[in-house]
Design a protein around this motif. Structure first.
Motif, short mmCIF file in Angstrom:
data_model
loop_
_atom_site.label_atom_id
_atom_site.label_comp_id
_atom_site.label_asym_id
_atom_site.label_seq_id
_atom_site.Cartn_x
_atom_site.Cartn_y
_atom_site.Cartn_z
N HIS A 138 0.85 -1.20 0.00
CA HIS A 138 0.00 0.00 0.00
C HIS A 138 0.88 1.24 0.00
O HIS A 138 1.93 1.27 0.65
N ASP A 158 6.04 2.43 7.30
CA ASP A 158 4.66 2.03 6.96
C ASP A 158 4.07 3.03 5.96
O ASP A 158 3.47 3.98 6.37
N ASN A 159 4.17 2.94 4.69
CA ASN A 159 4.71 1.81 4.00
C ASN A 159 5.49 2.30 2.77
O ASN A 159 5.37 1.74 1.68
N GLU A 191 -5.19 1.68 2.08
CA GLU A 191 -5.13 0.50 2.96
C GLU A 191 -5.46 0.89 4.38
O GLU A 191 -6.14 0.18 5.11
N GLU A 192 -4.95 2.07 4.78
CA GLU A 192 -5.10 2.53 6.17
C GLU A 192 -6.57 2.79 6.53
O GLU A 192 -6.90 2.87 7.70
N GLU A 219 5.10 -5.00 3.66
CA GLU A 219 4.76 -4.04 4.72
C GLU A 219 5.97 -3.84 5.61
O GLU A 219 6.51 -4.83 6.14
ZN LIG Z 1 0.90 -0.60 6.53
#
Ligand SMILES: [Zn+2]
Length: 346
Positions: A138, A158-159, A191-192, A219
């Motif tokens: 992501h 991240d990320n 994604e978050e 990740e």
């Molecule tokens: Zn992540």
């Protein structure tokens, strides 16, 4: 024996073996040069540096700022020479996401224009090219929060690290072009906010989803050293034989991939791999050993300076080695444990 041989014959054999040794030597050298030149510290460093810079303001999932990251990734895919799906022009899988605030059902739903970035390299084998190995990560993070002096959540580990891995692998395979299966490179939006990008792409894939042989999702690979050793884990190791296939390909190389803890098994459900796994695809997330309990995760302190870029470079090279039998089509991983609704958290 040598004395009975005609001198000319002997010299021909000598020359032939000399040439053979020379060819072998050249091949060995160029192989070593290839991986070290094609996946260099400098290259990895430049991607992670840009993607985690303050300029991108934390790549907030629904923000305008994430567009800078999207454009950078698409530009890299183009520069590498990845092929474009006609369904996803300019490497962009665009879609509209409607956000409803569950805490405030009265509020007007908000619409956001989001994009996954997607490119591919067709396989060289006439049959195997219909099958895909997917490298994903992501590209979003949580953006800007609060009004502290440093309120940019850079999301370096991240990320930006995972996104860097996907970009670097795209460049690598585009140059070597030794893949018999097709390779799909994708970075996911939002994604978050609930794996929104991967949920959309499994619906809109330009080929049947069962043509995916494996998904390797990255990740947080920027913190991967434990007691001096470089280690990554694969979430949900026991759920398929992908981990052991990759470990086998690694052989005695210095890169380590291992089964994680109970916690890392739960993390199987915490990134975009799960969206594919729910469709029956062998899909796992590869993460650095120190990422699960990183106190800087989802804080403004998740910055470039805390990332070990040299280790990341080694990990990405290790993934190339670990994926050899997947991209050559020699091995096809299988799910060993189907997802059960009783034990598995959504
Ligand atoms: Zn992540």
């Amino acid at each position: 024996m040598p004395n009975t041989m005609h001198p000319t014959k002997r010299s021909i054999i000598f020359r032939a073996s000399f040439v053979a040794v020379l060819i072998l030597f050249t091949a060995l050298c160029s192989k070593r040069d290839k991986i070290e030149d094609l996946i260099s510290f400098e290259q990895v460093d430049s991607h992670i540096r840009f993607l985690s810079s303050d300029e991108l303001k934390g790549r907030g999932s629904f923000s305008e700022d994430v567009r800078l990251a999207e454009d950078y990734i698409a530009e890299q895919f183009k520069g590498a020479g990845l092929e474009v799906f006609s369904e996803f022009p300019a490497y962009r899988h665009e879609f509209t996401y409607t956000y409803r605030n569950r805490r405030d059902p009265e509020a007007e739903p908000q619409k956001f224009e989001l994009a996954n970035i997607v490119g591919y390299l067709e396989g060289r084998d006439p049959q195997l090219k219909d099958e895909y190995v997917v490298f994903g990560a992501h590209h979003d993070h949580v953006g800007i929060r609060g009004d502290a002096e440093d309120n940019i959540y850079n999301g370096a580990n991240d990320n930006a690290t995972g996104t860097t891995a996907v970009i670097t692998l795209a460049h690598y395979y585009a140059k070597t072009r030794n893949n018999k299966r097709s390779l799909l490179f994708v970075t996911f939006a939002a994604e978050e906010r609930g794996m929104i990008g991967s949920r959309q792409i499994v619906k809109d894939l330009p080929f049947p989803i069962d043509k995916i042989a494996a998904v390797i999702n990255f990740e947080m690979i920027g913190k991967s050293r434990e007691e001096g050793e470089l280690l990554c884990y694969l979430t949900g190791w026991d759920r398929s034989d992908l981990g052991s296939i990759m470990q086998e390909s690694l052989g005695d190389s210095p890169y380590w991939l291992r089964k994680g803890s109970e916690l890392t098994d739960r993390l199987f459900f915490a990134s975009d791999n799960i969206t594919f796994a729910r469709e029956g695809v062998v899909a796992h997330t590869l993460a650095g050993i120190k990422s699960t309990n990183d106190p800087l995760m989802h804080t403004p302190g998740d910055e470039y300076e805390t990332i070990d870029v040299d280790d990341m470079t080694q990990i990405i090279r290790g993934v190339v080695k670990a994926s050899e039998t997947l991209i050559s089509g020699e091995r096809t991983p299988e799910m060993l444990e189907p997802l059960s609704t009783r034990n598995d958290r959504p």
